[in-house]
Design a protein around this motif. Structure first.
Motif, PDB file in Angstrom:
ATOM      1  N   PHE A 276       0.839  -1.202   0.000  1.00  0.00           N
ATOM      2  CA  PHE A 276       0.000   0.000   0.000  1.00  0.00           C
ATOM      3  C   PHE A 276       0.876   1.256   0.000  1.00  0.00           C
ATOM      4  O   PHE A 276       0.635   2.203  -0.757  1.00  0.00           O
ATOM      5  N   PHE A 277       1.940   1.225   0.823  1.00  0.00           N
ATOM      6  CA  PHE A 277       2.835   2.378   0.904  1.00  0.00           C
ATOM      7  C   PHE A 277       3.461   2.655  -0.462  1.00  0.00           C
ATOM      8  O   PHE A 277       3.467   3.787  -0.945  1.00  0.00           O
ATOM      9  N   ALA A 278       3.959   1.563  -1.109  1.00  0.00           N
ATOM     10  CA  ALA A 278       4.672   1.737  -2.392  1.00  0.00           C
ATOM     11  C   ALA A 278       3.726   2.068  -3.541  1.00  0.00           C
ATOM     12  O   ALA A 278       4.057   2.889  -4.398  1.00  0.00           O
ATOM     13  N   ALA A 279       2.527   1.425  -3.548  1.00  0.00           N
ATOM     14  CA  ALA A 279       1.646   1.571  -4.725  1.00  0.00           C
ATOM     15  C   ALA A 279       0.657   2.731  -4.599  1.00  0.00           C
ATOM     16  O   ALA A 279       0.164   3.231  -5.619  1.00  0.00           O
ATOM     17  N   VAL A 280       0.362   3.157  -3.364  1.00  0.00           N
ATOM     18  CA  VAL A 280      -0.667   4.200  -3.200  1.00  0.00           C
ATOM     19  C   VAL A 280      -0.082   5.487  -2.613  1.00  0.00           C
ATOM     20  O   VAL A 280      -0.207   6.562  -3.199  1.00  0.00           O
ATOM     21  N   ILE A 281       0.614   5.354  -1.471  1.00  0.00           N
ATOM     22  CA  ILE A 281       1.051   6.570  -0.762  1.00  0.00           C
ATOM     23  C   ILE A 281       2.151   7.308  -1.534  1.00  0.00           C
ATOM     24  O   ILE A 281       2.026   8.505  -1.822  1.00  0.00           O
ATOM     25  N   VAL A 282       3.228   6.587  -1.912  1.00  0.00           N
ATOM     26  CA  VAL A 282       4.354   7.268  -2.577  1.00  0.00           C
ATOM     27  C   VAL A 282       3.925   7.938  -3.895  1.00  0.00           C
ATOM     28  O   VAL A 282       4.204   9.129  -4.098  1.00  0.00           O
ATOM     29  N   PRO A 283       3.204   7.238  -4.801  1.00  0.00           N
ATOM     30  CA  PRO A 283       2.772   7.926  -6.037  1.00  0.00           C
ATOM     31  C   PRO A 283       1.864   9.131  -5.751  1.00  0.00           C
ATOM     32  O   PRO A 283       1.959  10.151  -6.432  1.00  0.00           O
ATOM     33  N   THR A 284       0.993   9.027  -4.736  1.00  0.00           N
ATOM     34  CA  THR A 284       0.096  10.146  -4.411  1.00  0.00           C
ATOM     35  C   THR A 284       0.900  11.356  -3.938  1.00  0.00           C
ATOM     36  O   THR A 284       0.608  12.494  -4.319  1.00  0.00           O
TER      37      THR A 284
END
Ligand code: HEM
Length: 166
Positions: free
Chosen positions: A24-32
């Protein structure tokens, strides 16, 4: 539900939290955080989210180690087996040895990631963006290595229960 089933249930739940949290951190938070509309507050958000994710991560890893030990114990694998060379030389013991070795590396790299993504280093993102970005990139790279190695642990875990690596 037997104690053994409860232990395995909690172990798999902790594994889902550990791997799911990183995904979740890599796929959602960082790109956001990279999106133009939130860029202005990205470093503040990263610090706040990172601080909370840090606790979530260590609790998941701690739960994995505790329930891993209870899994062994409730499987009847006690100190006598764990201290015998034969146990580690074949089958279940050999796969467990590989799994624990990778868990050890993941623990050390997670600590390294912590040190790189420390509050002090992330504060640099505002004061000295070049230095801050260097720490952020290194922390991000370590985070990805931890995620990949955790997938290796997952593979070894499935092999552990099903009795073969092939
Ligand atoms: C990042 C760390 C870890 C992850 C992601 C992980 C993941 C898993 C998963 C998903 C299973 C279930 C596999 C299946 O049923 O197919 C499992 C089983 C198991 N794990 Fe772990 N594990 C981790 C750490 C540990 C540690 C540190 C120990 C020992 C101290 C351990 C001991 C065991 C044992 C004994 C089983 C077999 C449970 C059974 O009897 O079915 N694990 N692990």
């Amino acid at each position: 539900m037997s104690g053994y089933s409860l232990s395995v249930f909690l172990h798999v739940l902790a594994a889902a939290a550990w791997i799911g949290g990183m995904a979740f951190f890599a796929a959602v938070i960082v790109p956001t955080l990279r999106a133009p509309e939130v860029r202005g507050s990205a470093s503040t958000l990263l610090r706040a989210l990172g601080a909370r994710f840090r606790v979530f991560g260590w609790v998941s890893l701690g739960a994995l180690i505790v329930t891993g030990v209870t899994n062994l114990w409730l499987r009847g694998i006690g100190w006598q087996a764990l201290s015998s060379r034969e146990f580690w030389a074949m089958g279940f013991g050999r796969v467990l040895a590989w799994k624990l070795a990778v868990v050890g590396v993941v623990g050390a790299l997670t600590l390294g990631h912590e040190l790189l993504a420390s509050r002090r280093n992330l504060d640099l993102l505002d004061r000295d963006p070049v230095a801050g970005e260097r720490f952020r990139r290194r922390a991000s790279l370590l985070g990805r290595v931890v995620m990949l190695l955790s997938l290796v642990i997952l593979y070894l875990a499935v092999a552990l229960v099903r009795g073969s690596l092939g």
